[in-house]
Design a protein around this motif. Structure first.
Motif, mmCIF file in Angstrom:
data_model
loop_
_atom_site.group_PDB
_atom_site.id
_atom_site.type_symbol
_atom_site.label_atom_id
_atom_site.label_comp_id
_atom_site.label_asym_id
_atom_site.label_seq_id
_atom_site.Cartn_x
_atom_site.Cartn_y
_atom_site.Cartn_z
ATOM 1 N N VAL A 31 -17.201 3.226 -1.738
ATOM 2 C CA VAL A 31 -16.282 2.875 -2.809
ATOM 3 C C VAL A 31 -14.884 3.348 -2.414
ATOM 4 C CG1 VAL A 31 -15.700 3.298 -5.235
ATOM 5 C CG2 VAL A 31 -18.100 3.058 -4.542
ATOM 6 N N PRO A 32 -13.857 2.513 -2.582
ATOM 7 C CA PRO A 32 -12.499 2.932 -2.186
ATOM 8 C C PRO A 32 -11.979 4.065 -3.062
ATOM 9 C CG PRO A 32 -12.431 0.843 -3.372
ATOM 10 C CD PRO A 32 -13.875 1.135 -3.111
ATOM 11 N N GLY A 33 -11.044 4.842 -2.489
ATOM 12 C CA GLY A 33 -10.525 6.025 -3.168
ATOM 13 C C GLY A 33 -9.956 5.758 -4.546
ATOM 14 N N LEU A 34 -9.352 4.600 -4.756
ATOM 15 C CA LEU A 34 -8.740 4.288 -6.046
ATOM 16 C C LEU A 34 -9.764 4.118 -7.162
ATOM 17 C CD1 LEU A 34 -5.871 1.839 -5.002
ATOM 18 C CD2 LEU A 34 -5.640 4.203 -5.796
ATOM 19 N N LEU A 35 -11.050 4.007 -6.812
ATOM 20 C CA LEU A 35 -12.092 3.844 -7.827
ATOM 21 C C LEU A 35 -13.144 4.949 -7.774
ATOM 22 C CD1 LEU A 35 -12.752 -0.022 -7.716
ATOM 23 C CD2 LEU A 35 -11.256 1.258 -9.248
ATOM 24 N N GLN A 36 -12.912 5.982 -6.983
ATOM 25 C CA GLN A 36 -13.916 7.041 -6.847
ATOM 26 C C GLN A 36 -13.911 7.995 -8.028
ATOM 27 O OE1 GLN A 36 -13.225 8.991 -3.075
ATOM 28 N NE2 GLN A 36 -13.799 7.183 -1.872
ATOM 29 N N ALA B 58 -22.437 -0.347 0.433
ATOM 30 C CA ALA B 58 -21.686 0.733 -0.213
ATOM 31 C C ALA B 58 -22.384 1.205 -1.481
ATOM 32 C CB ALA B 58 -20.267 0.261 -0.534
ATOM 33 N N LEU B 59 -23.152 0.326 -2.110
ATOM 34 C CA LEU B 59 -23.899 0.707 -3.306
ATOM 35 C C LEU B 59 -25.152 1.496 -2.949
ATOM 36 C CD1 LEU B 59 -23.833 -2.719 -5.232
ATOM 37 C CD2 LEU B 59 -22.086 -0.920 -5.209
ATOM 38 N N CYS B 60 -25.680 1.246 -1.768
ATOM 39 C CA CYS B 60 -26.951 1.856 -1.356
ATOM 40 C C CYS B 60 -26.774 3.134 -0.553
ATOM 41 C CB CYS B 60 -27.770 0.852 -0.557
ATOM 42 S SG CYS B 60 -28.220 -0.633 -1.487
ATOM 43 N N LEU C 107 -20.377 -8.052 -1.907
ATOM 44 C CA LEU C 107 -20.823 -8.919 -0.816
ATOM 45 C C LEU C 107 -22.282 -8.570 -0.536
ATOM 46 C CD1 LEU C 107 -19.764 -11.037 1.306
ATOM 47 C CD2 LEU C 107 -19.517 -9.094 2.858
ATOM 48 N N PRO C 108 -23.221 -9.429 -0.902
ATOM 49 C CA PRO C 108 -24.643 -9.066 -0.790
ATOM 50 C C PRO C 108 -25.142 -9.097 0.646
ATOM 51 C CG PRO C 108 -24.441 -11.339 -1.500
ATOM 52 C CD PRO C 108 -23.036 -10.787 -1.452
#
Length: 282
Positions: free
Chosen positions: A111-116, A163-165, A195-196
């Motif tokens: 996850v990018p820093g702006l959303l962590q 990134a989710l896993c 992006l799956p």
């Protein structure tokens, strides 16, 4: 160690903050302990901030502004202080993010820093170095204040399903992080697509990149190495990465389907497991 009598307000934004805090406090005829009592902290903490040995928080700055009647001066200075604490190689990038009207980000690994979240950011930053981890985490999270402006940037994010896993910081941290991503559903300025794995080969296989767009200045492409930033306005690079981003968006799930996948991963991979008696288990 910096001594208060020799503090140079021109040495850095943090030194200037400490100098101004001391000046305003003394003008109000308050000791460090008295000010600490008013703003709900210790006099020792006030002293550490005045001597540039501790970073001020935004709540601290806001309370001091009220207590000392500074007209919001320290709160306004806080953003500059936090940006100055970023690694030197990243400070220019933070300024670009703060000026951009649109940010397009592709992240294949995290996850990018702006959303962590705080816990996720702390886990990322503390992998090899836990020195001053709380302060470094606070500095990273302070960048997210660009979304609190009157006219925040439009932020498009494409995350790889990986990134989710990738379990960073443990299951609880990941569950909270994915819940944080879901909190932006319906926010037209923060748009998250996934992006799956089923997308197969895609236009972002060479790695993460950002596009920063401005009202009048040229678009900037940003890529990152270990301890180095690589922003460029080269027209060919911008054209290539813009095309890549278009293809990534086309291959990614819709906003709605992305949220459903994030929710499913959060519940199935990081949800609370219970035993036959209904009690939570690890």
């Amino acid at each position: 160690m910096t001594h208060i009598n020799t503090l140079d307000p021109g040495a850095s934004p943090l030194d200037y903050y400490g100098f101004e805090l001391r000046r305003h406090r003394e003008a109000a005829s308050l000791t460090q302990k008295q000010l600490g009592d008013i703003v709900y902290c210790t006099g020792s903490l006030v002293g550490q901030i005045e001597t540039a040995r501790k970073l001020p928080t935004l709540p601290f700055s806001e309370r001091v502004d009220i207590a000392l009647g500074t007209g919001g001066a320290l709160s306004r200075l806080h953003e500059l202080v936090m940006r100055s604490q970023l690694p030197a190689w990243f400070q220019q990038v933070a300024e670009l993010q703060a000026r951009a009207v649109e940010i397009c980000s592709f992240e294949p690994q995290m996850v990018p820093g702006l959303l962590q979240t705080r816990a996720y950011a702390s886990a990322v930053l503390g992998v090899l170095d836990k020195t001053d981890l709380d302060d470094r985490t606070a500095v990273r999270l302070a960048r997210q204040r660009i979304f609190e402006r009157g006219e925040p940037p439009v932020f498009w994010v494409i995350l790889s399903e990986a990134a989710l896993c990738q379990e960073i910081g443990g299951r609880e941290t990941m569950r909270d992080q994915l819940a944080h991503l879901l909190s932006f559903e319906g926010n037209p300025r923060i748009n998250i697509q996934v992006l799956p794995f089923s997308a197969g080969a895609h236009a972002g296989l060479t790695g993460s990149f950002d596009l920063y767009r401005f009202p009048s200045d040229p678009t900037i492409v940003y890529t990152e190495g270990y301890g180095s930033a690589h922003p460029t306005a080269n027209p060919d690079t911008v054209k290539d990465c813009s095309l890549r981003y278009d293809h990534l968006q086309a291959a990614a799930l819709s906003l709605k389907d992305s949220a459903e996948l994030i929710r499913r991963v959060m519940e199935e991979r990081y949800g609370e497991h219970r035993d036959s008696g209904g009690d939570p288990v690890a």
